[in-house]
Design a protein around this motif. Structure first.
Motif, PDB file in Angstrom:
ATOM      1  N   LYS A 188       9.020   9.140  -6.207  1.00 48.04           N
ATOM      2  CA  LYS A 188       9.964   8.653  -5.200  1.00 48.04           C
ATOM      3  C   LYS A 188       9.194   8.538  -3.903  1.00 48.04           C
ATOM      4  N   GLY A 189       9.099   7.342  -3.358  1.00 46.01           N
ATOM      5  CA  GLY A 189       8.332   7.086  -2.142  1.00 46.01           C
ATOM      6  C   GLY A 189       7.240   6.075  -2.408  1.00 46.01           C
ATOM      7  N   THR A 190       7.306   4.927  -1.721  1.00 46.57           N
ATOM      8  CA  THR A 190       6.383   3.818  -1.946  1.00 46.57           C
ATOM      9  C   THR A 190       5.905   3.259  -0.616  1.00 46.57           C
ATOM     10  N   ALA A 191       4.612   2.931  -0.540  1.00 42.78           N
ATOM     11  CA  ALA A 191       4.066   2.277   0.651  1.00 42.78           C
ATOM     12  C   ALA A 191       3.077   1.201   0.230  1.00 42.78           C
ATOM     13  N   ILE A 225       0.483  12.480  -2.631  1.00 47.82           N
ATOM     14  CA  ILE A 225       0.301  11.039  -2.422  1.00 47.82           C
ATOM     15  C   ILE A 225      -0.822  10.539  -3.322  1.00 47.82           C
ATOM     16  N   TYR A 226      -0.519   9.521  -4.120  1.00 41.62           N
ATOM     17  CA  TYR A 226      -1.483   8.938  -5.059  1.00 41.62           C
ATOM     18  C   TYR A 226      -1.566   7.433  -4.825  1.00 41.62           C
ATOM     19  N   SER A 227      -2.772   6.904  -4.934  1.00 44.27           N
ATOM     20  CA  SER A 227      -3.000   5.488  -4.630  1.00 44.27           C
ATOM     21  C   SER A 227      -3.246   4.687  -5.900  1.00 44.27           C
ATOM     22  N   PHE A 228      -2.605   3.519  -5.971  1.00 39.25           N
ATOM     23  CA  PHE A 228      -2.781   2.578  -7.075  1.00 39.25           C
ATOM     24  C   PHE A 228      -3.203   1.228  -6.494  1.00 39.25           C
ATOM     25  N   GLU A 229      -3.469   0.272  -7.344  1.00 44.02           N
ATOM     26  CA  GLU A 229      -3.985  -1.020  -6.871  1.00 44.02           C
ATOM     27  C   GLU A 229      -3.030  -1.704  -5.897  1.00 44.02           C
ATOM     28  N   GLN A 230      -1.741  -1.629  -6.167  1.00 43.03           N
ATOM     29  CA  GLN A 230      -0.758  -2.364  -5.373  1.00 43.03           C
ATOM     30  C   GLN A 230      -0.114  -1.518  -4.272  1.00 43.03           C
ATOM     31  N   VAL A 231       0.090  -0.229  -4.549  1.00 41.81           N
ATOM     32  CA  VAL A 231       0.894   0.624  -3.655  1.00 41.81           C
ATOM     33  C   VAL A 231       0.364   2.059  -3.624  1.00 41.81           C
ATOM     34  N   HIS A 232       0.760   2.799  -2.582  1.00 38.76           N
ATOM     35  CA  HIS A 232       0.666   4.255  -2.563  1.00 38.76           C
ATOM     36  C   HIS A 232       2.003   4.797  -3.057  1.00 38.76           C
ATOM     37  N   GLN A 233       1.967   5.928  -3.781  1.00 38.59           N
ATOM     38  CA  GLN A 233       3.197   6.519  -4.297  1.00 38.59           C
ATOM     39  C   GLN A 233       3.239   8.009  -3.986  1.00 38.59           C
ATOM     40  N   MET A 234       4.463   8.518  -3.796  1.00 37.93           N
ATOM     41  CA  MET A 234       4.682   9.946  -3.615  1.00 37.93           C
ATOM     42  C   MET A 234       5.144  10.527  -4.951  1.00 37.93           C
ATOM     43  N   ILE A 235       4.373  11.475  -5.485  1.00 35.82           N
ATOM     44  CA  ILE A 235       4.612  12.008  -6.820  1.00 35.82           C
ATOM     45  C   ILE A 235       4.677  13.534  -6.761  1.00 35.82           C
ATOM     46  N   VAL A 272       9.617   3.267 -17.794  1.00 34.69           N
ATOM     47  CA  VAL A 272       9.440   1.817 -17.873  1.00 34.69           C
ATOM     48  C   VAL A 272       9.870   1.178 -16.553  1.00 34.69           C
ATOM     49  N   ILE A 273       8.885   1.032 -15.658  1.00 36.22           N
ATOM     50  CA  ILE A 273       9.040   0.299 -14.402  1.00 36.22           C
ATOM     51  C   ILE A 273       7.841  -0.623 -14.260  1.00 36.22           C
ATOM     52  N   ARG A 274       7.864  -1.504 -13.246  1.00 34.23           N
ATOM     53  CA  ARG A 274       6.775  -2.485 -13.028  1.00 34.23           C
ATOM     54  C   ARG A 274       6.455  -3.195 -14.349  1.00 34.23           C
ATOM     55  N   SER A 275       7.500  -3.696 -14.991  1.00 35.87           N
ATOM     56  CA  SER A 275       7.387  -4.194 -16.363  1.00 35.87           C
ATOM     57  C   SER A 275       8.096  -5.525 -16.544  1.00 35.87           C
ATOM     58  N   LEU A 316      15.538  -3.046   4.557  1.00 35.79           N
ATOM     59  CA  LEU A 316      14.237  -2.465   4.215  1.00 35.79           C
ATOM     60  C   LEU A 316      14.153  -2.125   2.732  1.00 35.79           C
ATOM     61  N   GLU A 317      15.265  -1.709   2.139  1.00 38.74           N
ATOM     62  CA  GLU A 317      15.286  -1.444   0.694  1.00 38.74           C
ATOM     63  C   GLU A 317      15.039  -2.737  -0.091  1.00 38.74           C
ATOM     64  N   TYR A 318      15.594  -3.819   0.419  1.00 39.20           N
ATOM     65  CA  TYR A 318      15.381  -5.121  -0.221  1.00 39.20           C
ATOM     66  C   TYR A 318      13.900  -5.497  -0.177  1.00 39.20           C
ATOM     67  N   GLU A 319      13.254  -5.263   0.971  1.00 37.37           N
ATOM     68  CA  GLU A 319      11.830  -5.564   1.105  1.00 37.37           C
ATOM     69  C   GLU A 319      11.000  -4.697   0.168  1.00 37.37           C
ATOM     70  N   GLU A 320      11.407  -3.441  -0.027  1.00 34.48           N
ATOM     71  CA  GLU A 320      10.691  -2.562  -0.959  1.00 34.48           C
ATOM     72  C   GLU A 320      10.791  -3.104  -2.387  1.00 34.48           C
ATOM     73  N   CYS A 321      11.938  -3.632  -2.743  1.00 32.00           N
ATOM     74  CA  CYS A 321      12.106  -4.223  -4.076  1.00 32.00           C
ATOM     75  C   CYS A 321      11.172  -5.420  -4.263  1.00 32.00           C
ATOM     76  N   LEU A 322      11.077  -6.266  -3.245  1.00 36.18           N
ATOM     77  CA  LEU A 322      10.188  -7.432  -3.342  1.00 36.18           C
ATOM     78  C   LEU A 322       8.731  -6.999  -3.464  1.00 36.18           C
ATOM     79  N   LEU A 323       8.357  -5.919  -2.767  1.00 30.44           N
ATOM     80  CA  LEU A 323       6.990  -5.391  -2.882  1.00 30.44           C
ATOM     81  C   LEU A 323       6.710  -4.954  -4.314  1.00 30.44           C
TER      82      LEU A 323
END
Length: 427
Positions: free
Chosen positions: A247-250, A304-314, A381-384, A410-417
């Motif tokens: 939960k948490g995306t940047a 905080i963990y980093s992936f190719e597209q986003v940072h995530q809070m895990i 199953v997300i980003r699928s 802002l939630e809408y923009e997070e979905c598009l990301l």
């Protein structure tokens, strides 16, 4: 009994590609790839299971009990998925929204052929086969070349408009302010009709731009899942159970200074932290149903963990279970995962069903496997991308957690990301 042979691999990246391409001749395929992502809990770098010896396919009714009996009878490796709508088996819930994909709620199979890759070695487990067949297949894989095919760019449409999305999130906020829920994960679908794609090619493109630790390619005849998930749902190793909710995306940036700032801002963001901590509390409660007394712990909070597209809070939550505890019971009492529902869980799922317009199906469900020793590992199953080649329907959904601090725009923009990678590979 399984015949087991171990082989050395010279080029693991090439071998994985050849292995996946070779698998396409079979009706049932599960390919799981960690993409060499460094993680504490991992048994294999890559797994391929193909060709069902036995299988189970069912709707939600009595599904977990049926799976329990199947798992106890086979006492073997099992691969497959749990769809989100199995919630209707565990609670007095229903799913009446539109479903263009028509996947079963649960599907698992006992593979005739299994490949477990770790480092530069692959352990090959064949069911009731002779050594010569393993040798023949291995040589074929090493020389296999993926056929070139054409993709027809699908016309992607949006099930919920931006205006409707904002109105629905506003309504969800009113539920939060009334005290019906604290948090809920609200999702929307993008889809294409009359879609004709090369599923393997699209999966490879999606995986190459994401390199997630829980990537999955699933095929059951004409039904496909192309998954670039960064999230683990649940893992069991011996008596230890591990859940790692996100939960948490940047957004990530090519500029190192901006990227570091985004990562730091995410770690310090009070809204994102509160989202994560609410779900951690929910997961702790879920795990307590099967845990030995006092064994539920938060091993890491808001990492905080980093992936190719986003940072995530895990976060990582663990527990201990007794030897006699059924692995299916651990799944049943924690499913669906809290990161895709909300808190309180049942109330959140009821409100989600009212406001969303698409049956989630396999999206926000889980893909994974059971071992013969009652261990298991499942992703979220997300980003699928989901695809039914028979009715030519393609679908991908994205969502975000709505809390009292949420701003609908802002939630809408997070979905598009989160949808960016799927749009990119389908062009």
């Amino acid at each position: 009994m399984r015949t087991i042979i171990t082989q050395k691999i010279k080029q693991t990246v090439t071998f994985k590609s050849q292995l996946l391409a070779w698998s396409q001749q079979f009706r049932e395929v599960v390919f799981l790839d960690s993409n060499d992502y460094q993680q504490k809990y991992s048994s294999y770098d890559c797994v391929l299971a193909v060709d069902a010896f036995t299988s189970i396919k069912t709707d939600h009714h009595n599904a977990f009990e049926d799976l329990k009996q199947y798992q106890q009878q086979t006492k073997d490796w099992l691969f497959g998925y749990l769809a989100y709508d199995l919630k209707n088996d565990t609670e007095a819930l229903q799913s009446k929204n539109f479903d263009g994909l028509d996947f079963p709620d649960l599907f698992f199979f006992q593979p005739k052929k299994l490949f477990l890759l770790k480092g530069d070695e692959v352990s090959i487990h064949y069911l009731r086969m002779c050594d010569d067949e393993i040798d023949f297949d291995f040589e074929e894989i090493l020389t296999y070349r993926q056929p070139t095919t054409d993709n027809r760019q699908p016309k992607i449409e949006q099930r919920i408009s931006k205006e409707s999305y904002i109105a629905k999130v506003t309504e969800m906020l009113s539920h939060i302010h009334r005290g019906d829920i604290y948090e809920a994960n609200f999702c929307m679908e993008f889809y294409a009709e009359n879609a004709k794609i090369d599923s393997l090619d699209i999966y490879q493109k999606l995986n190459n731009i994401s390199h997630p630790p829980f990537a999955a390619y699933f095929k059951n005849n004409h039904q496909y899942l192309l998954c670039a998930s960064p999230e683990r749902y649940l893992r069991k190793e011996d008596n230890k159970v591990i859940s790692q909710p996100i939960k948490g995306t940047a957004k990530r940036y090519t500029d190192e200074i901006l990227d570091l700032k985004a990562k730091t801002d995410l770690a310090q963001n009070p809204k994102e932290r509160s989202e994560n901590i609410m779900i951690v509390d929910l997961v702790r409660n879920d795990l307590s149903h099967t845990a030995t007394k006092g064994s539920v712990e938060v091993e890491e909070l808001c990492g905080i963990y980093s992936f190719e597209q986003v940072h995530q809070m895990i976060s990582t939550v663990i527990s201990t279970v007794d030897n006699v505890t059924s692995p299916i019971e651990i799944l049943r009492t924690t499913f669906p995962m809290g990161s895709m529902t909300g808190a309180p869980k049942i109330s959140a799922m009821k409100i989600i069903e009212e406001l969303e317009e698409t049956k989630r199906g396999l999206y926000s469900g889980a893909v994974g496997y059971f071992t013969p020793t009652n261990d298991f590992d499942f992703n979220v199953v997300i980003r699928s991308i989901l695809y039914n080649a028979e009715n030519e329907y393609l679908s991908f959904s994205v969502g975000s957690a709505i809390t009292s601090q949420a701003v609908p725009e802002l939630e809408y923009e997070e979905c598009l990301l989160k949808a960016k990678a799927m749009f990119e590979v389908l062009k």
